[in-house]
Design a protein around this motif. Structure first.
Motif, PDB file in Angstrom:
ATOM      1  N   ASP A 284       0.841  -1.184   0.000  1.00  0.00           N
ATOM      2  CA  ASP A 284       0.000   0.000   0.000  1.00  0.00           C
ATOM      3  C   ASP A 284       0.880   1.240   0.000  1.00  0.00           C
ATOM      4  OD1 ASP A 284      -2.304   1.523   0.032  1.00  0.00           O
ATOM      5  OD2 ASP A 284      -2.932   0.930   2.042  1.00  0.00           O
ATOM      6  N   TRP A 285       0.262   2.356  -0.316  1.00  0.00           N
ATOM      7  CA  TRP A 285       0.945   3.647  -0.289  1.00  0.00           C
ATOM      8  C   TRP A 285       0.829   4.235   1.111  1.00  0.00           C
ATOM      9  CZ3 TRP A 285       3.267   4.493  -4.842  1.00  0.00           C
ATOM     10  CH2 TRP A 285       2.723   3.923  -5.989  1.00  0.00           C
TER      11      TRP A 285
ATOM     12  N   GLU B  13      -1.231   7.508  -2.477  1.00  0.00           N
ATOM     13  CA  GLU B  13      -0.721   7.415  -3.846  1.00  0.00           C
ATOM     14  C   GLU B  13      -0.568   8.795  -4.470  1.00  0.00           C
ATOM     15  OE1 GLU B  13      -1.685   5.338  -8.134  1.00  0.00           O
ATOM     16  OE2 GLU B  13      -3.157   5.181  -6.530  1.00  0.00           O
TER      17      GLU B  13
ATOM     18  N   THR C 277       3.096  10.061  -5.729  1.00  0.00           N
ATOM     19  CA  THR C 277       3.333   9.952  -7.174  1.00  0.00           C
ATOM     20  C   THR C 277       3.122  11.253  -7.927  1.00  0.00           C
ATOM     21  OG1 THR C 277       1.062   9.248  -7.606  1.00  0.00           O
ATOM     22  CG2 THR C 277       2.692   7.515  -7.159  1.00  0.00           C
TER      23      THR C 277
ATOM     24  N   GLU D  84       5.015   0.317  -8.726  1.00  0.00           N
ATOM     25  CA  GLU D  84       3.952  -0.636  -8.431  1.00  0.00           C
ATOM     26  C   GLU D  84       4.415  -2.076  -8.675  1.00  0.00           C
ATOM     27  OE1 GLU D  84       0.797   0.857 -10.874  1.00  0.00           O
ATOM     28  OE2 GLU D  84       0.093   2.219  -9.311  1.00  0.00           O
ATOM     29  N   ARG D  85       5.176  -2.279  -9.728  1.00  0.00           N
ATOM     30  CA  ARG D  85       5.705  -3.621 -10.006  1.00  0.00           C
ATOM     31  C   ARG D  85       6.642  -4.073  -8.892  1.00  0.00           C
ATOM     32  NH1 ARG D  85       9.920  -6.345 -11.584  1.00  0.00           N
ATOM     33  NH2 ARG D  85      11.260  -4.524 -11.733  1.00  0.00           N
TER      34      ARG D  85
ATOM     35  N   THR E 146       4.749  -4.948  -5.743  1.00  0.00           N
ATOM     36  CA  THR E 146       4.128  -6.269  -5.868  1.00  0.00           C
ATOM     37  C   THR E 146       5.151  -7.371  -5.610  1.00  0.00           C
ATOM     38  OG1 THR E 146       2.519  -5.400  -7.439  1.00  0.00           O
ATOM     39  CG2 THR E 146       2.859  -7.784  -7.440  1.00  0.00           C
TER      40      THR E 146
END
Length: 86
Positions: A7-8, A12, A16, A28-29, A32
Motif C-alpha cells: 500500500d501507499w 498514492e 506519485t 507498483e511492479r 508487488t
C-alpha cells in the motif's frame, strides 16, 4: 507465494505527484514483488547490516529509489517515499 499486500503511505496521490507514468508503473511492479517476498522483504535493499525498519531500494538503473516499510503484523509493505531524477 505470500499473502502479503502492499500500500501507499501516506497516499498514492502524494507520493506519485509529478512522476512519469512509467516510473509509477515500475514502483507498483516492485511493490508487488516485495509483497510476494512476504517476511523476507525485511532483508531487501539498504541497510545491509540489519533487518526491518525503513528500507531503500534502487530502481531503473539507479535513476531513482523507493523507501518502503515492511510490517509483518499487517502482512503489508508500505511504499513511503519515491525519489526520481530526470
Amino acid at each position: 507465494m505470500s499473502d502479503w499486500t502492499w500500500d501507499w503511505n501516506p497516499s498514492e496521490g502524494f507520493l506519485t505527484e509529478g512522476l512519469p507514468p512509467g516510473v509509477i508503473a515500475e514502483v507498483e511492479r516492485l511493490a508487488t514483488e516485495l509483497a510476494a517476498l512476504g517476511p523476507d522483504s525485511e532483508r531487501v535493499g539498504r541497510p545491509f547490516n540489519r533487518e526491518g525498519g525503513l528500507r531503500e531500494f534502487d530502481f531503473l538503473a539507479g535513476r531513482g529509489f523507493i523507501s518502503f516499510l515492511p510490517i509483518p503484523r499487517h502482512e503489508c509493505v508500505y511504499i513511503c517515499h519515491i525519489t526520481w531524477t530526470d
